[in-house]
Design a protein around this motif. Structure first.
Motif, mmCIF file in Angstrom:
data_model
loop_
_atom_site.group_PDB
_atom_site.id
_atom_site.type_symbol
_atom_site.label_atom_id
_atom_site.label_comp_id
_atom_site.label_asym_id
_atom_site.label_seq_id
_atom_site.Cartn_x
_atom_site.Cartn_y
_atom_site.Cartn_z
ATOM 1 N N UNK A 91 0.860 -1.189 0.000
ATOM 2 C CA UNK A 91 0.000 0.000 0.000
ATOM 3 C C UNK A 91 0.901 1.246 0.000
ATOM 4 N N UNK A 92 0.616 2.161 -0.909
ATOM 5 C CA UNK A 92 1.357 3.430 -0.957
ATOM 6 C C UNK A 92 0.805 4.318 0.160
ATOM 7 N N UNK A 93 1.676 4.875 0.964
ATOM 8 C CA UNK A 93 1.228 5.747 2.064
ATOM 9 C C UNK A 93 1.955 7.089 2.009
ATOM 10 N N UNK A 94 1.208 8.147 2.270
ATOM 11 C CA UNK A 94 1.817 9.476 2.341
ATOM 12 C C UNK A 94 2.341 9.978 1.017
ATOM 13 N N UNK A 95 1.711 9.559 -0.076
ATOM 14 C CA UNK A 95 2.095 10.122 -1.381
ATOM 15 C C UNK A 95 1.928 11.640 -1.310
ATOM 16 N N UNK A 96 2.733 12.367 -2.058
ATOM 17 C CA UNK A 96 2.699 13.835 -1.932
ATOM 18 C C UNK A 96 1.318 14.399 -2.265
ATOM 19 N N UNK A 97 0.587 13.721 -3.162
ATOM 20 C CA UNK A 97 -0.758 14.228 -3.462
ATOM 21 C C UNK A 97 -1.673 14.064 -2.247
ATOM 22 N N UNK A 98 -1.467 13.028 -1.468
ATOM 23 C CA UNK A 98 -2.257 12.856 -0.249
ATOM 24 C C UNK A 98 -1.798 13.854 0.818
ATOM 25 N N UNK A 119 -0.828 -5.820 9.958
ATOM 26 C CA UNK A 119 -1.676 -6.736 9.180
ATOM 27 C C UNK A 119 -0.886 -7.460 8.087
ATOM 28 N N UNK A 120 0.412 -7.236 8.032
ATOM 29 C CA UNK A 120 1.242 -7.957 7.060
ATOM 30 C C UNK A 120 1.242 -7.368 5.665
ATOM 31 N N UNK A 121 0.779 -6.127 5.536
ATOM 32 C CA UNK A 121 0.811 -5.457 4.237
ATOM 33 C C UNK A 121 2.079 -4.595 4.189
ATOM 34 N N UNK A 122 2.751 -4.536 3.047
ATOM 35 C CA UNK A 122 4.010 -3.791 2.970
ATOM 36 C C UNK A 122 3.751 -2.332 2.593
ATOM 37 N N UNK A 123 4.041 -1.386 3.488
ATOM 38 C CA UNK A 123 3.813 0.016 3.162
ATOM 39 C C UNK A 123 4.932 0.599 2.290
ATOM 40 N N UNK A 124 4.549 1.400 1.331
ATOM 41 C CA UNK A 124 5.517 2.188 0.550
ATOM 42 C C UNK A 124 5.360 3.614 1.062
ATOM 43 N N UNK A 125 6.262 4.031 1.922
ATOM 44 C CA UNK A 125 6.129 5.321 2.597
ATOM 45 C C UNK A 125 6.847 6.393 1.774
ATOM 46 N N UNK A 126 6.068 7.393 1.341
ATOM 47 C CA UNK A 126 6.623 8.420 0.444
ATOM 48 C C UNK A 126 7.074 9.653 1.217
ATOM 49 N N UNK A 164 10.661 2.619 1.131
ATOM 50 C CA UNK A 164 10.631 4.092 1.175
ATOM 51 C C UNK A 164 10.604 4.577 -0.281
ATOM 52 N N UNK A 165 9.842 5.623 -0.538
ATOM 53 C CA UNK A 165 9.891 6.219 -1.880
ATOM 54 C C UNK A 165 10.245 7.685 -1.737
ATOM 55 N N UNK A 166 11.367 8.072 -2.364
ATOM 56 C CA UNK A 166 11.722 9.489 -2.404
ATOM 57 C C UNK A 166 11.130 10.089 -3.670
ATOM 58 N N UNK A 207 14.349 -1.291 0.637
ATOM 59 C CA UNK A 207 14.347 -0.744 -0.720
ATOM 60 C C UNK A 207 13.899 0.712 -0.705
ATOM 61 N N UNK A 208 14.664 1.544 -1.394
ATOM 62 C CA UNK A 208 14.347 2.972 -1.489
ATOM 63 C C UNK A 208 14.095 3.289 -2.970
ATOM 64 N N UNK A 209 12.848 3.619 -3.274
ATOM 65 C CA UNK A 209 12.466 3.894 -4.664
ATOM 66 C C UNK A 209 12.604 5.374 -4.961
ATOM 67 N N UNK A 210 12.853 5.679 -6.227
ATOM 68 C CA UNK A 210 12.778 7.070 -6.668
ATOM 69 C C UNK A 210 11.492 7.238 -7.465
#
Ligand code: PGA
Length: 256
Positions: A91-98, A119-126, A164-166, A207-210
């Motif tokens: 689940x993507x969390x804290x995307x800049x649009x949010x 709950x065992x879901x992997x967060x992608x924290x932006x 993490x997503x930068x 993992x750190x995504x761009x």
């Protein structure tokens, strides 16, 4: 080596037929990409449909947001158990649009991160800075603050499940991509923060995504940076060919 994660954030795009078509077009060539994990994050309303299009192909399913409460009177929201129930893995969390349009705070992102992890879901924290913050020389400080707030009380055992997503806000949907050097500078500092909070061995697993105007023609140099472990792709993820070309660039970096 961390397997690159190539994530498509479809945002509020597609309809029921184009979502299924896009998923099918990705699935049919997903087997060509062996050294990268593919992830699609369609709008919530099409998650089950896209899940069915994916079938047992090697493409992961993710949501673009969720609410931190487990259920109850929260009109319009989606819980983590609902996402688990339909087979989402991320689940993507804290995307800049949010953060910037819906007003989500680091505290909101932190609550969601904990709910997802439990709950065992992997967060992608932006995380990501605004243009004026970059121009004022505040990039490191802003991102350190977002990391501290969004990842408060995330344990050493949990952090390996977090992505993490930068995403520099000025690069999202603008066609203005961060240079590989600009991106790597922030990614290296993110890795350093993880090392300071946990330790080097643990930091190495995260993992750190761009994200921000990643396209087939800039993907390879970005993904070739030592601390860039994948991409979070908006616009280009809506075209199967472009999405798969970016994934191929990610896989090529692994093979090199
Ligand atoms: P973009 O969006 O690729 O269209 O810039 C990236 C994102 O918002 O995740």
């Amino acid at each position: 080596m961390r397997t690159p994660l190539i994530a498509g954030n479809w945002k509020m795009n597609t309809d029921s037929s184009s979502a299924a078509e896009l998923a099918a077009a990705i699935v049919c060539r997903a087997g060509e990409v062996t050294d990268a994990e593919l992830l699609v994050c369609p709008p919530t309303i099409y998650l089950t449909q896209v899940r069915d299009s994916i079938g047992d192909a090697a493409v992961s399913l993710g949501a673009q947001n969720m609410y931190h409460e487990s259920g109850g009177a929260y009109t319009g929201e989606t819980s983590v158990s609902m996402l688990n129930d339909i087979g989402a893995k991320y689940v993507i969390l804290g995307h800049s649009e949010r953060r910037h349009i819906m007003g989500e705070s680091d505290e909101d992102v932190n609550k969601k991160t904990h709910a997802a992890l439990q709950a065992g879901l992997r967060p992608i924290v932006c995380v990501g800075e605004l243009l004026e913050q970059r121009e004022a020389g505040q990039t490191t400080e802003v991102i350190r603050g977002q990391m501290e707030g969004s990842l408060a009380d995330v344990t050493a055992e949990q952090i390996s499940s977090v992505v993490i997503a930068y995403e520099p806000v000025w690069a999202i949907g603008t066609g203005k991509v961060a240079t590989p050097e600009q991106a790597e500078e922030v990614h290296a500092d993110l890795r350093k923060q993880l090392t300071e909070r946990y330790n080097a061995e643990i930091a190495d697993t995260v993992r750190i995504l761009y994200g921000g105007s990643v396209k087939p023609d800039n993907a390879e140099t970005l993904l070739g940076q030592p601390n860039i472990d994948g991409a979070l792709i908006g616009g280009a993820s809506l075209k199967a060919d472009d999405f798969l070309a970016i994934a191929a660039a990610g896989a090529a970096v692994v093979q090199a």
